[in-house]
Design a protein around this motif. Structure first.
Motif, PDB file in Angstrom:
ATOM      1  N   TRP A 113       0.811  -1.230   0.000  1.00  0.00           N
ATOM      2  CA  TRP A 113       0.000   0.000   0.000  1.00  0.00           C
ATOM      3  C   TRP A 113       0.839   1.273   0.000  1.00  0.00           C
ATOM      4  CZ3 TRP A 113       0.560   3.226   4.235  1.00  0.00           C
ATOM      5  CH2 TRP A 113       1.112   2.659   5.393  1.00  0.00           C
ATOM      6  N   CYS A 114       1.999   1.266   0.683  1.00  0.00           N
ATOM      7  CA  CYS A 114       2.808   2.490   0.771  1.00  0.00           C
ATOM      8  C   CYS A 114       3.863   2.587  -0.319  1.00  0.00           C
ATOM      9  CB  CYS A 114       3.452   2.590   2.152  1.00  0.00           C
ATOM     10  SG  CYS A 114       4.263   1.080   2.724  1.00  0.00           S
ATOM     11  N   ASP A 115       3.833   1.679  -1.295  1.00  0.00           N
ATOM     12  CA  ASP A 115       4.739   1.729  -2.438  1.00  0.00           C
ATOM     13  C   ASP A 115       4.474   3.001  -3.246  1.00  0.00           C
ATOM     14  OD1 ASP A 115       6.320  -0.415  -4.500  1.00  0.00           O
ATOM     15  OD2 ASP A 115       5.173   1.164  -5.486  1.00  0.00           O
ATOM     16  N   ALA A 116       5.555   3.659  -3.676  1.00  0.00           N
ATOM     17  CA  ALA A 116       5.417   4.950  -4.367  1.00  0.00           C
ATOM     18  C   ALA A 116       5.869   4.911  -5.823  1.00  0.00           C
ATOM     19  CB  ALA A 116       6.209   6.025  -3.618  1.00  0.00           C
ATOM     20  N   ARG A 117       5.903   3.718  -6.432  1.00  0.00           N
ATOM     21  CA  ARG A 117       6.403   3.600  -7.805  1.00  0.00           C
ATOM     22  C   ARG A 117       5.472   4.238  -8.838  1.00  0.00           C
ATOM     23  NH1 ARG A 117       6.566  -2.717  -8.675  1.00  0.00           N
ATOM     24  NH2 ARG A 117       7.040  -2.535  -6.454  1.00  0.00           N
ATOM     25  N   THR A 118       4.224   4.470  -8.462  1.00  0.00           N
ATOM     26  CA  THR A 118       3.223   4.865  -9.453  1.00  0.00           C
ATOM     27  C   THR A 118       3.048   6.378  -9.578  1.00  0.00           C
ATOM     28  OG1 THR A 118       1.518   4.554  -7.758  1.00  0.00           O
ATOM     29  CG2 THR A 118       1.918   2.725  -9.266  1.00  0.00           C
ATOM     30  N   THR A 119       4.071   7.133  -9.206  1.00  0.00           N
ATOM     31  CA  THR A 119       3.971   8.602  -9.288  1.00  0.00           C
ATOM     32  C   THR A 119       3.642   9.063 -10.706  1.00  0.00           C
ATOM     33  OG1 THR A 119       5.553   8.860  -7.484  1.00  0.00           O
ATOM     34  CG2 THR A 119       5.200  10.763  -8.896  1.00  0.00           C
ATOM     35  N   THR A 120       4.317   8.495 -11.704  1.00  0.00           N
ATOM     36  CA  THR A 120       4.052   8.880 -13.092  1.00  0.00           C
ATOM     37  C   THR A 120       2.686   8.387 -13.545  1.00  0.00           C
ATOM     38  OG1 THR A 120       6.425   8.823 -13.578  1.00  0.00           O
ATOM     39  CG2 THR A 120       4.921   8.746 -15.449  1.00  0.00           C
ATOM     40  N   THR A 121       2.298   7.199 -13.110  1.00  0.00           N
ATOM     41  CA  THR A 121       0.962   6.675 -13.423  1.00  0.00           C
ATOM     42  C   THR A 121      -0.117   7.606 -12.903  1.00  0.00           C
ATOM     43  OG1 THR A 121       1.716   4.374 -13.401  1.00  0.00           O
ATOM     44  CG2 THR A 121      -0.625   4.747 -13.053  1.00  0.00           C
ATOM     45  N   VAL A 122       0.074   8.107 -11.693  1.00  0.00           N
ATOM     46  CA  VAL A 122      -0.893   9.043 -11.109  1.00  0.00           C
ATOM     47  C   VAL A 122      -1.046  10.279 -11.987  1.00  0.00           C
ATOM     48  CG1 VAL A 122      -1.243  10.651  -9.180  1.00  0.00           C
ATOM     49  CG2 VAL A 122      -0.656   8.269  -8.724  1.00  0.00           C
ATOM     50  N   LYS A 123       0.068  10.813 -12.435  1.00  0.00           N
ATOM     51  CA  LYS A 123       0.009  12.014 -13.282  1.00  0.00           C
ATOM     52  C   LYS A 123      -0.730  11.740 -14.590  1.00  0.00           C
ATOM     53  CE  LYS A 123       4.303  13.924 -11.415  1.00  0.00           C
ATOM     54  NZ  LYS A 123       5.731  14.225 -11.695  1.00  0.00           N
ATOM     55  N   LYS A 124      -0.488  10.569 -15.177  1.00  0.00           N
ATOM     56  CA  LYS A 124      -1.167  10.219 -16.422  1.00  0.00           C
ATOM     57  C   LYS A 124      -2.678  10.088 -16.205  1.00  0.00           C
ATOM     58  CE  LYS A 124       2.748   7.696 -18.434  1.00  0.00           C
ATOM     59  NZ  LYS A 124       3.285   6.352 -18.794  1.00  0.00           N
ATOM     60  N   LEU A 125      -3.055   9.445 -15.119  1.00  0.00           N
ATOM     61  CA  LEU A 125      -4.482   9.260 -14.834  1.00  0.00           C
ATOM     62  C   LEU A 125      -5.152  10.581 -14.502  1.00  0.00           C
ATOM     63  CD1 LEU A 125      -4.260   5.977 -12.717  1.00  0.00           C
ATOM     64  CD2 LEU A 125      -5.274   6.209 -14.991  1.00  0.00           C
TER      65      LEU A 125
END
Length: 521
Positions: A113-125
């Motif tokens: 849950w606290c993994d932060a790999r999806t920073t770029t994914t968040v921006k795309k979404l």
């Protein structure tokens, strides 16, 4: 008040508590008292900076071993295992798994849950059309925190996951689904279910309809056929298929923070609790209607205690780093040798000497929601020593809690009069006194701290008929507790909080400074 039961009247309830760093199996009696337990830690995997994974087989193996050892202790105490009538499950939330229905094996490690790999994914979404509609439907902002974003990343970045989905072999779930599947037989008849509380953390559940939402699934490019069936938090899910509890039914399932609400008996609108674990999570019962937050909080399902029972909602504020900051001081900096040392060190100084520690080691959650923030210590001088750092760590959690309480006051228009607490960090008297000082209200800590596991046991016991109602649960035991009362005045409280907010601002934007090479490829 209920009369005390004799041993011949006793029945027992097992509770699986699968957390972020350890797994436990606890056994309670039908007076709600803890009889025995067993706990095992398991490895954390950090493939890259900001990435946190678990080996899915470790989760299952640790559950099995904990059950075996706790039952062994139970029998050595002279109890009969046949009196364990049901089992409840509570779990770390938002952690994502995908497995193959033909083999029963996970296709990729669990993304925590606290993994932060999806920073770029968040921006795309966030850049997609109508992205603002997501929070309106599911109550959750688009963030690295939630399961939906992690699953989207898996589909985009792991060919084996895409292939399994295309070939209709893939099964998706949060940790509760993975446990229920394996506990009830795995590929040989295991169930594929999730309860309301966990489903509401995926970003795929419509809070109003209480069902998977087609629009949300389309937004995240997730096919419906990989999802588990959504059921209530208190009903018969299946029977355990192995070990000393083979044939015992599983009747309860709740995400860990919602389980703590049940364990703390927060059954009335306006009740609130904060669990200080790896992160810290403050939930506020809003009754049978969900509140759309305008102040950075989450709207979530708290529980549904039976298929025909009403759904109870909550506002939630989540802090990504609490107990994990203590582990960081211990394992990474060597300032302390054990978590217990933190409170002792902090109590040796009257203040932090002007030091503030913004524990944004994986970004900031509620109410800030800044994925670009990183851990920041400000105010260091030649005067600063490890005692000040220790106290600043405890204060950081308390300031973050205060920010959430302020947001809850604004959203719910109901002031909190008392905050119930549990979790590992609540064991520190110094920490809880600091908490009371900073939030300006009483903090109440129960004598029996295993409220998360107790909540899962309560849910299981209700469905199994061991208890008839939540009213009966409220009268089970005398709720002994410690109360911490504020000792600083409003002027000092306001001054310290203003300085904290200035420190938080200095943590923003650091990922933009260092680049995104630690993010996904």
């Amino acid at each position: 008040m209920l009369t005390q039961r004799t041993e011949n009247d006793k029945t027992y309830i097992g509770s699986i508590d699968q957390g972020t760093t350890s797994t436990r199996f606890l056994i309670f009696d039908n007076d709600g008292k803890l009889v025995t337990s067993h706990q095992l830690e398991f490895d954390q995997h950090y493939p890259r900076p900001g990435w946190i994974e678990h080996d899915p087989t470790d989760l299952i193996k640790s559950v099995r071993k904990c059950i075996i050892e706790a039952v062994r202790k139970f029998e050595m105490m002279g109890h009969d295992t046949s009196r364990i009538k049901t089992v409840g499950v509570t779990n770390q939330r938002e952690t994502v798994l995908v497995w193959d229905k033909t083999t029963g094996k996970a296709i990729y490690n669990a993304i925590v849950w606290c993994d932060a790999r999806t920073t770029t994914t968040v921006k795309k979404l966030q850049a997609k059309k109508d992205s603002d509609k997501v929070a309106t439907l599911c109550g959750l902002p688009i963030s690295t925190y939630f399961a939906g974003v992690k699953l989207h990343w898996l589909i985009d970045n792991v060919p084996e996951v895409r292939d399994a989905i295309n070939e209709k072999r893939a099964m998706f779930g949060t940790v509760d689904s993975w446990l229920l599947y394996n506990l009830t037989g795995g590929k040989d008849g295991g169930v594929h279910l999730t309860d309301m509380s966990n489903a509401s953390r995926t970003m795929f559940l419509n809070l109003k309809t209480q069902a998977w939402d087609d629009w949300l699934l389309d937004f995240f490019d997730v096919p419906a056929h990989i999802l588990p069936k959504v059921v209530s938090s208190s009903e018969h899910y299946g029977d355990i298929a192995f070990g000393p509890l083979k044939g015992v039914p599983i009747h309860g399932c709740l995400g860990d923070q919602q389980a703590a609400m049940v364990g703390q008996k927060c059954f009335s609108q306006g009740d609130a609790k904060c669990t200080f674990g790896t992160g810290a999570f403050l939930l506020f019962n809003t009754g049978e209607s969900h509140v759309n937050s305008k102040n950075g909080l989450l709207s979530t399902i708290c529980y549904q205690l039976g298929p025909d029972a009403p759904v109870t909602y909550a506002l939630e504020g989540s802090i990504s780093v609490a107990g994990s900051a203590v582990k960081w001081l211990q394992n990474n900096l060597g300032i302390i040798n054990s978590a217990e040392e933190l409170g002792k060190l902090a109590s040796q100084v009257k203040d932090t000497g002007g030091v503030y520690f913004v524990t944004a080691l994986s970004g900031l959650f509620a109410p800030y929601w800044r994925d670009d923030a990183r851990g920041t210590i400000v105010g260091l001088t030649n005067y600063t020593n490890k005692r000040h750092i220790a106290r600043a760590t405890l204060e950081a959690v308390s300031f973050s809690t205060n920010a959430i309480i302020d947001a809850m006051k604004a959203d719910a228009l109901v002031p909190l009069k008392i905050l119930k607490v549990d979790g590992g960090m609540s064991n520190s008297d110094t920490g809880m006194q600091i908490q009371s000082d900073i939030i300006g209200i009483d903090v109440e800590r129960p004598a029996m701290r295993e409220t998360t596991a107790l909540g899962a046991a309560f849910a299981a016991g209700l469905a199994a008929g061991i208890w008839k109602s939540t009213e009966e649960l409220c009268h089970l035991t005398v709720n002994a507790h410690d109360t911490f009362t504020p000792k600083i005045d409003d002027k000092m409280r306001k001054k310290k909080y203003t300085e904290w907010e200035a420190a938080v601002e200095r943590s923003y934007g650091w990922t933009q400074v260092v680049g995104t090479e630690q993010d996904e490829e």
